[in-house]
Design an enzyme around this catalytic site. Structure first.
Site, PDB file in Angstrom:
ATOM      1  N   GLY A   1       0.696  -1.227   0.060  1.00 34.71           N
ATOM      2  CA  GLY A   1      -0.122   0.007  -0.020  1.00 34.71           C
ATOM      3  C   GLY A   1       0.777   1.231  -0.065  1.00 34.71           C
ATOM      4  N   GLU A   4      -0.283   2.839  -4.130  1.00 32.35           N
ATOM      5  CA  GLU A   4      -1.553   2.654  -4.710  1.00 32.35           C
ATOM      6  C   GLU A   4      -3.150   3.270  -3.923  1.00 32.35           C
ATOM      7  OE1 GLU A   4      -1.623   1.083  -7.360  1.00 32.35           O
ATOM      8  OE2 GLU A   4       0.571   0.136  -7.374  1.00 32.35           O
ATOM      9  N   LYS A  19       3.588 -12.004  -8.116  1.00 29.73           N
ATOM     10  CA  LYS A  19       4.855 -11.817  -8.463  1.00 29.73           C
ATOM     11  C   LYS A  19       5.573 -13.141  -7.954  1.00 29.73           C
ATOM     12  CE  LYS A  19       4.916  -6.627  -7.758  1.00 29.73           C
ATOM     13  NZ  LYS A  19       5.360  -5.562  -6.781  1.00 29.73           N
ATOM     14  N   GLY A 116       7.834   4.125  -7.482  1.00 30.98           N
ATOM     15  CA  GLY A 116       8.082   5.568  -7.912  1.00 30.98           C
ATOM     16  C   GLY A 116       8.057   5.561  -9.335  1.00 30.98           C
TER      17      GLY A 116
END
Length: 218
Positions: A1, A4, A19, A116
């Site tokens: 978090g 997002e 992932k 980022g």
């Protein structure tokens, strides 16, 4: 978090499971759908758990773990206690880390920013460059997808989570009554679970006593 607008996938562990599915295909050459990965998020972790973990000398980190066994792949996502003086405990903020362990190499830690503008753009451009090279050369990458274990190999199967043994962190709210702790330890003993450390804590008056137990492998 971290970045997002809707952090559900992050705090619930879903993003990490997706992932991990990709990492399993790269590392072990087999496909494990993320929907089959046992997944628990950090949304169940409370401030008291973090405080107690520190007292025991640990930090709490969300981990995505995959292990190749002879009878299949073990895969899971969950919050875990990691030593506060260890390398994983220092990974914070927008940084991600991948820890690879093999028999010959031992442990290897790869760490970098996972969020980022520039880190994300770098990853996207890298994929675009690789796709372009593959199109120019008429190839599909340096190795075909899932090249190591074509067909149904032993590592192509998901391992039953019940076969895996690990130390566990248990926090049990109980009434402040005589004999409650004995009942808990008796129940654990009957189940074959060995206790490593135990702590009792009352957060505030008129609240349940918190019994915290660290177990041995179980």
């Amino acid at each position: 978090g971290y970045a997002e607008a809707d952090p559900t996938l992050d705090v619930g562990g879903g993003d990490a499971a997706q992932k991990l599915s990709i990492l399993i295909s790269l590392a072990f050459g087999t496909h494990v759908p993320f929907t089959q990965i046992q997944t628990d998020g950090i949304d169940s972790v409370e401030a008291l758990d973090i405080q107690i973990a520190h007292e025991f000398g640990y930090a709490i980190k969300p981990l995505a773990i995959a292990v190749a066994h002879d009878d299949g792949v073990e895969a899971r996502v969950h919050p875990a206690l990691v030593p506060r003086d260890g390398s994983l405990a220092s990974v914070s903020g927008a940084f991600n880390a991948v820890r690879v362990e093999s028999r010959a190499l031992g442990p290897l830690l790869l760490q970098g920013q996972g969020a980022g503008m520039l880190p994300t753009a770098s990853a996207v451009v890298s994929d675009a460059v690789e796709l372009s090279r593959n199109l120019l050369r008429g190839t599909s990458g340096r190795l075909p997808h899932l090249a190591f274990h074509e067909g149904a190999g032993s590592r192509g199967q998901m391992r039953d989570p019940g076969q895996s043994k690990h130390p566990w962190y248990l926090r049990i709210p109980v009434r402040d009554e005589l004999g409650v702790l004995g009942q808990i330890t008796t129940a654990l003993g009957e189940a074959g679970v060995s206790v490593s450390r135990i702590l009792q804590r009352r957060p505030a008056l008129e609240q349940p006593v918190q019994v915290v137990i660290l177990t041995h492998q179980a």
